[in-house]
Motif scaffolding. Structure first.
Motif, PDB file in Angstrom:
ATOM      1  N   VAL A 415       0.849  -1.187   0.000  1.00  0.00           N
ATOM      2  CA  VAL A 415       0.000   0.000   0.000  1.00  0.00           C
ATOM      3  C   VAL A 415       0.890   1.244   0.000  1.00  0.00           C
ATOM      4  N   GLU A 416       0.620   2.149  -0.929  1.00  0.00           N
ATOM      5  CA  GLU A 416       1.352   3.420  -0.938  1.00  0.00           C
ATOM      6  C   GLU A 416       0.863   4.327   0.196  1.00  0.00           C
ATOM      7  N   THR A 417       1.772   5.142   0.715  1.00  0.00           N
ATOM      8  CA  THR A 417       1.437   5.990   1.845  1.00  0.00           C
ATOM      9  C   THR A 417       2.171   7.321   1.747  1.00  0.00           C
ATOM     10  N   ASP A 418       1.661   8.302   2.465  1.00  0.00           N
ATOM     11  CA  ASP A 418       2.374   9.558   2.683  1.00  0.00           C
ATOM     12  C   ASP A 418       2.827   9.678   4.133  1.00  0.00           C
ATOM     13  N   ALA A 419       2.713   8.592   4.881  1.00  0.00           N
ATOM     14  CA  ALA A 419       3.035   8.630   6.310  1.00  0.00           C
ATOM     15  C   ALA A 419       4.498   8.995   6.534  1.00  0.00           C
ATOM     16  N   ASP A 420       4.727   9.700   7.611  1.00  0.00           N
ATOM     17  CA  ASP A 420       6.083  10.012   8.048  1.00  0.00           C
ATOM     18  C   ASP A 420       6.349   9.315   9.378  1.00  0.00           C
ATOM     19  N   VAL A 421       7.572   8.866   9.554  1.00  0.00           N
ATOM     20  CA  VAL A 421       8.011   8.410  10.869  1.00  0.00           C
ATOM     21  C   VAL A 421       9.323   9.127  11.175  1.00  0.00           C
ATOM     22  N   ALA A 422       9.569   9.376  12.428  1.00  0.00           N
ATOM     23  CA  ALA A 422      10.800  10.061  12.822  1.00  0.00           C
ATOM     24  C   ALA A 422      12.007   9.216  12.457  1.00  0.00           C
ATOM     25  N   ALA A 423      13.092   9.881  12.107  1.00  0.00           N
ATOM     26  CA  ALA A 423      14.309   9.169  11.714  1.00  0.00           C
ATOM     27  C   ALA A 423      14.826   8.273  12.819  1.00  0.00           C
ATOM     28  N   ASP A 424      14.511   8.628  14.075  1.00  0.00           N
ATOM     29  CA  ASP A 424      14.973   7.830  15.203  1.00  0.00           C
ATOM     30  C   ASP A 424      13.827   7.068  15.872  1.00  0.00           C
ATOM     31  N   ASP A 425      12.733   6.812  15.123  1.00  0.00           N
ATOM     32  CA  ASP A 425      11.635   6.024  15.676  1.00  0.00           C
ATOM     33  C   ASP A 425      12.204   4.699  16.186  1.00  0.00           C
ATOM     34  N   PRO A 426      11.903   4.299  17.420  1.00  0.00           N
ATOM     35  CA  PRO A 426      12.536   3.094  17.959  1.00  0.00           C
ATOM     36  C   PRO A 426      12.099   1.797  17.297  1.00  0.00           C
ATOM     37  N   GLU A 427      10.936   1.801  16.614  1.00  0.00           N
ATOM     38  CA  GLU A 427      10.394   0.547  16.092  1.00  0.00           C
ATOM     39  C   GLU A 427      10.356   0.463  14.569  1.00  0.00           C
ATOM     40  N   TYR A 428      10.489   1.591  13.854  1.00  0.00           N
ATOM     41  CA  TYR A 428      10.293   1.589  12.412  1.00  0.00           C
ATOM     42  C   TYR A 428      11.431   2.317  11.706  1.00  0.00           C
ATOM     43  N   ARG A 429      11.773   1.833  10.502  1.00  0.00           N
ATOM     44  CA  ARG A 429      12.735   2.493   9.630  1.00  0.00           C
ATOM     45  C   ARG A 429      12.295   2.316   8.175  1.00  0.00           C
ATOM     46  N   TRP A 430      12.677   3.281   7.321  1.00  0.00           N
ATOM     47  CA  TRP A 430      12.471   3.148   5.880  1.00  0.00           C
ATOM     48  C   TRP A 430      13.673   2.412   5.279  1.00  0.00           C
ATOM     49  N   LEU A 431      13.441   1.294   4.589  1.00  0.00           N
ATOM     50  CA  LEU A 431      14.489   0.535   3.915  1.00  0.00           C
ATOM     51  C   LEU A 431      14.145   0.417   2.435  1.00  0.00           C
ATOM     52  N   THR A 432      15.159   0.334   1.579  1.00  0.00           N
ATOM     53  CA  THR A 432      14.925  -0.003   0.179  1.00  0.00           C
ATOM     54  C   THR A 432      14.857  -1.525   0.042  1.00  0.00           C
ATOM     55  N   PRO A 433      14.167  -2.028  -0.987  1.00  0.00           N
ATOM     56  CA  PRO A 433      14.172  -3.478  -1.218  1.00  0.00           C
ATOM     57  C   PRO A 433      15.576  -4.052  -1.385  1.00  0.00           C
ATOM     58  N   HIS A 434      16.490  -3.288  -2.008  1.00  0.00           N
ATOM     59  CA  HIS A 434      17.846  -3.827  -2.134  1.00  0.00           C
ATOM     60  C   HIS A 434      18.511  -3.993  -0.771  1.00  0.00           C
ATOM     61  N   GLN A 435      18.218  -3.114   0.177  1.00  0.00           N
ATOM     62  CA  GLN A 435      18.778  -3.306   1.516  1.00  0.00           C
ATOM     63  C   GLN A 435      18.250  -4.595   2.143  1.00  0.00           C
ATOM     64  N   TYR A 436      16.991  -4.932   1.867  1.00  0.00           N
ATOM     65  CA  TYR A 436      16.490  -6.244   2.284  1.00  0.00           C
ATOM     66  C   TYR A 436      17.329  -7.357   1.668  1.00  0.00           C
ATOM     67  N   GLU A 437      17.648  -7.225   0.375  1.00  0.00           N
ATOM     68  CA  GLU A 437      18.449  -8.253  -0.288  1.00  0.00           C
ATOM     69  C   GLU A 437      19.814  -8.404   0.374  1.00  0.00           C
ATOM     70  N   GLU A 438      20.419  -7.295   0.769  1.00  0.00           N
ATOM     71  CA  GLU A 438      21.705  -7.382   1.471  1.00  0.00           C
ATOM     72  C   GLU A 438      21.546  -8.127   2.787  1.00  0.00           C
ATOM     73  N   LEU A 439      20.489  -7.837   3.519  1.00  0.00           N
ATOM     74  CA  LEU A 439      20.278  -8.497   4.804  1.00  0.00           C
ATOM     75  C   LEU A 439      19.956  -9.973   4.629  1.00  0.00           C
ATOM     76  N   LEU A 440      19.336 -10.333   3.511  1.00  0.00           N
ATOM     77  CA  LEU A 440      18.969 -11.721   3.269  1.00  0.00           C
ATOM     78  C   LEU A 440      20.158 -12.596   2.900  1.00  0.00           C
ATOM     79  N   ARG A 441      21.324 -12.015   2.783  1.00  0.00           N
ATOM     80  CA  ARG A 441      22.532 -12.819   2.625  1.00  0.00           C
ATOM     81  C   ARG A 441      22.963 -13.421   3.953  1.00  0.00           C
TER      82      ARG A 441
END
Length: 464
Positions: A415-441
């Motif tokens: 789902v597309e969103t316009d939501a904002d979260v603080a850069a230092d939100d303790p529970e959420y971060r914005w990641l790119t799909p490629h960063q997921y791919e790096e973590l999946l290694r």
């Protein structure tokens, strides 16, 4: 013997992803396979599950061989959570199974050998599954069944190219520290295609992701561990959304957080989370009852533990019995996504579950069964936005692991969103799909639900 030299994997994966179509032929193949591959599942009381016994001192349920898995209880302490303490039944399956997919070039394009497979918990019969999907007890033939086709390619990879080989977790709410070995192995030369197997491109699988209950959970987790092909997808975009999506899969495109920042955040969450768990007896489990041959929560929510008898045609074993977890309600598994600086980002939740091997894993923005919150004090953050949004890019109900869960289904949404979260939100971060791919290694960074959603997101790349 070493594997032969091949061209780089990334461009070939991208080429395979961009070749779709052929879904009518796949459905026709599944229909033909269903004529002789069948399964009958009947509920039975837990005390009548053949080959399994309830221990008189603990109430735990075990196979008479001591293999496969057991059903025990788990006591959980999580200070600061909405529910800081609870006890529940849980599946303890310490064996590490193999989820493996064979790959080879067919007419110069990478294809993947998929299996049409029944599982007793599948709500709709045959599903598209990995080449090999087996626990250690299964592939060492504790059940005295037939040998598993193609297993040798994953147990001895010499002479082949190993594209993916990584241990990953499964549902931490229902399994205690379960791990499976996710593998993709590329072979050369001709491979006999047994009945019930078919070579498909990544694009053909991607087209089938929109079909409810078709691509099974084990296939999704393995394919999600593959690189997407990154820059090789650049020419596929057809609009602003897919341009941002394709950019987000390119290793050269930065995200709002570096991968080092993301790793530090995960480590911080794991360090500050004071989770304590202990396996114990099912007997006397608080708030759970064992009546009418099943184990259920007093509220009627969450899940039940039930018994089944299974008869099957086209499987290694023709009949067996087992306990299963049957969830109450259909879950919602959703990514909120947003274009940031021309690149699509995914709002990622650091989620703690009692059965994880390392406390916390990266999870979808929303992961819940909405009805469960009739019994809990707080509603999940972002759930209402997901359920009321008109900007839905993907929305399909997919099944979970049918070998242990009876009729477990989740509504997977992007789902597309316009939501904002603080850069230092303790529970959420914005990641790119490629960063997921790096973590999946690496093991135990991305949970099973997020891996499935990553594959759903990739399926939105336009194909010819």
């Amino acid at each position: 013997m070493s594997a032969p030299t091949r061209p780089p994997t990334g461009p070939r994966l991208a080429e395979s992803m961009l070749i779709g179509g052929g879904t009518e032929a796949v459905h026709a193949w599944l229909a033909r396979t269903a004529e002789h591959c069948w399964m009958r599942v009947d509920r039975v009381p837990l005390d009548e599950v053949a080959g399994w016994r309830t221990e008189p001192d603990t109430g735990n349920i075990r196979h008479h061989t001591g293999r496969f898995f057991s059903v025990e209880s788990l006591a959980v302490d999580l200070p600061g959570a909405a529910v800081p303490h609870w006890r529940q039944p849980i599946i303890n399956q310490p064996e590490i199974g193999i989820l493996g997919i064979l790959a080879r070039e067919v007419d110069g394009v990478l294809h993947f050998l998929m299996q049409a497979k029944h599982e007793p918990g599948n709500p709709n019969g045959l599903q598209l599954s990995p080449t090999v999907q087996a626990t250690r007890s299964n592939y060492t033939r504790v059940h005295q069944g037939k040998a598993i086709p193609y297993l040798e390619h994953f147990r001895d990879t010499s002479g082949h190219r190993v594209v993916v080989d990584i241990r990953q977790s499964e549902q931490g709410a229902w399994f205690y520290r379960k791990r499976n070995r996710n593998m993709v192995v590329e072979v050369d030369g001709d491979i006999e295609v047994h009945d019930g197997f078919r070579w498909l491109t990544l694009g053909e699988v991607a087209d089938l992701m929109a079909v409810p209950d078709l691509v099974n959970m084990d296939a999704r987790t393995v394919l999600a561990c593959l690189p997407s092909g990154g820059a090789g997808l650049a020419g596929a975009a057809t609009d602003a959304f897919t341009t941002a999506l394709v950019r987000s899969l390119d290793p050269a495109t930065p995200g709002v957080h570096t991968i080092g920042d993301v790793l530090s955040w995960i480590t911080e969450v794991r360090t500050r989370t004071d989770l304590h768990v202990a396996l114990g007896p099912l007997a006397g489990l608080t708030d759970w009852t064992r009546v009418d041959g099943r184990i259920a929560h007093r509220s009627g929510g969450f899940f039940t533990v039930v018994g089944v008898d299974v008869e099957a045609g086209g499987r290694e074993v023709a009949a067996w019995s087992q306990p299963m977890i049957e969830p109450v309600g259909t879950g919602v598994i959703a990514f909120l996504v947003k274009e940031i600086g021309g690149t699509l980002h995914v709002l990622t939740h650091a989620r703690t579950e009692p059965g994880y091997a390392d406390v916390t894993e990266l999870a979808p923005t929303v992961q819940c069964v909405p009805e469960t919150y009739d019994h809990l004090p707080a509603r999940p953050r972002f759930l209402d936005e997901v359920l009321t949004s008109s900007r839905v890019r993907f929305d399909t109900v997919l099944s979970e692991e049918g070998g242990r869960f009876l009729g477990a289904r989740n509504r997977y949404m992007i789902v597309e969103t316009d939501a904002d979260v603080a850069a230092d939100d303790p529970e959420y971060r914005w990641l790119t799909p490629h960063q997921y791919e790096e973590l999946l290694r690496h093991s135990f960074y991305v949970n099973i639900q997020a891996r499935s959603l990553l594959l759903c997101l990739r399926s939105l790349v336009p194909r010819g």
